[in-house]
Design an enzyme around this catalytic site. Sequence first.
Site, mmCIF file in Angstrom:
data_model
loop_
_atom_site.group_PDB
_atom_site.id
_atom_site.type_symbol
_atom_site.label_atom_id
_atom_site.label_comp_id
_atom_site.label_asym_id
_atom_site.label_seq_id
_atom_site.Cartn_x
_atom_site.Cartn_y
_atom_site.Cartn_z
ATOM 1 N N SER A 139 -31.024 -25.214 -49.404
ATOM 2 C CA SER A 139 -32.280 -25.798 -48.933
ATOM 3 C C SER A 139 -32.693 -27.048 -49.693
ATOM 4 O O SER A 139 -33.396 -27.891 -49.155
ATOM 5 C CB SER A 139 -33.415 -24.769 -49.034
ATOM 6 O OG SER A 139 -33.125 -23.665 -48.215
ATOM 7 N N THR A 140 -32.296 -27.179 -50.960
ATOM 8 C CA THR A 140 -32.793 -28.287 -51.783
ATOM 9 C C THR A 140 -31.661 -29.011 -52.463
ATOM 10 O O THR A 140 -30.565 -28.490 -52.643
ATOM 11 C CB THR A 140 -33.754 -27.763 -52.870
ATOM 12 O OG1 THR A 140 -33.020 -26.903 -53.755
ATOM 13 C CG2 THR A 140 -34.917 -26.982 -52.255
#
Length: 516
Positions: free
Chosen positions: A11-12
């Site tokens: 996600s990051t």
Amino acid sequence: METADLYVRVSTDEQADKGYSQRNQEEVLVRYCNNHGITVNRVIYEDFSAKTFYRPEWSRLLGQLKEKGNKSNLVLFTKWDRFSRNAGDAYMMINTLRKLGVEPQAIEQPLDLSIPENKMMLAFYLAAPEVENDRRALNIFHGMRRGLKEGRWLWMAPFGYRNARDSFKRPIIEIEEEEAAHVKWIFENLAAANYSSEQVLLHARRRGAKLPKNKFWRIVRNPFYCGKLYVPEFNGEKGHFVKAQHQALISEDLFYRVQDALQLKKRKRRTEIVSPEEIPLRGFLKCPKCSRNLTASASKGRNQYYHYYHCTSKCGVRFKAKDVNTSFRKFLSKYKPKKGMIDLFEMIFNQAFLSENKIDLSEKRKLKTAIEKLEQKISKTRDLYIDEKLDIEDYRVVKRRCEEEIERLEAKGTKIESIITQDIPEKVKKALGMAERLDLFFDTADLGIKRKIIGSIFPENIVFDGKQHRTARVNEFFRAIYKINSMIACKKISPKSKNSTLDRVVDPLGLEPRLF
């Protein structure tokens, strides 16, 4: 033999840089393919949110799957939340892939979608991450709103501040001195209303402030800089301001004075700050033909630039800047008071200052008396508390109120003291000395001072007809000097003509109306 594309998503950027999630996913997927005899076509690494399918690497993969030479018939990922965290979008993408002959599959949550009952499990697998996302987003929202109500700034520090951490490692913002100086200068000049907002921005940039126009307007409209934060309306709760925890750069009074200055519909003409040295009169001249304002520009010659004042209309008015500047210098020399006028004005100014000074001294004595009374009140309250005639809370309330009032009065007294201690007579003498030799002072002044002199003397634009300057109106101070000189220089001579219609006899005093 089946061929698969392995989809690895985090996600990051932080997870992608550390690599623990990506490496683990790739290892599990490759091992699964080896155990089941599946050929790995390519591995796709994604570090993007799964809220939508507008992801760079996924979009590239989808384009490759649509090509004719595509060899993959599987897209493998570890869990369904790696595929998507939006159930509606996920169903649409699954249908798109199946039309291309590609089957999506989560190896740790395998589902045979040809069995209708498995669609219920698919719905659960897809909905659970979405619910988790929504709950996390809602918790973050309420947490940030609570922090905002407490006066804490929770985002990137705005211009004039920098992000930092306190002793408990909690995020805070601190003043960035260089940027803060620009913010203070901008607000002070806007409040003075001497210059337009565009000129204030232009000069701020020349002072070193790196401000685009939209950022400048966000600063001057933002109550953040006077120590106030706005909590927006939510769920029936009205929007309101709260006191911020960060240190304010300006006072509330200064902020609201700037807002009032910006909201004025009819603004007086203000002096421009920036103009080339060769054309100090730009913005102050009016066309003698069409009455439009003259602008100025430079034309490049063989060896140098030649500056001109010219009209923007079709009238064709154009003057050499050197001739106009020389003529204006001669025009300015008329505003030179005769001997004795400076002493007269100096005396008037000093008398006015002494009169005001007496008022200030009287006000200072009143403030001192008021402070002494408040200190006596605190002392009496303390005695009552010691004698157990007053509750501790009441004592603290009275003491706090008295101390706040004393602080306010002392600040007012300091301001009066600063006015009294100024050497006003000497400053008046210096200023009037400049007025006495205004043309010489104009020659030696820098461009900014020259333009301030022009703007203060002439409230309306000056007309240059090609030979000399003229103006319809002059500042009252300079008009008074010129009128006084004219009246002293001329003699009052009564008309000699017997046929004159001017009355030479003063009406006798008596009751009104006078009868003849």
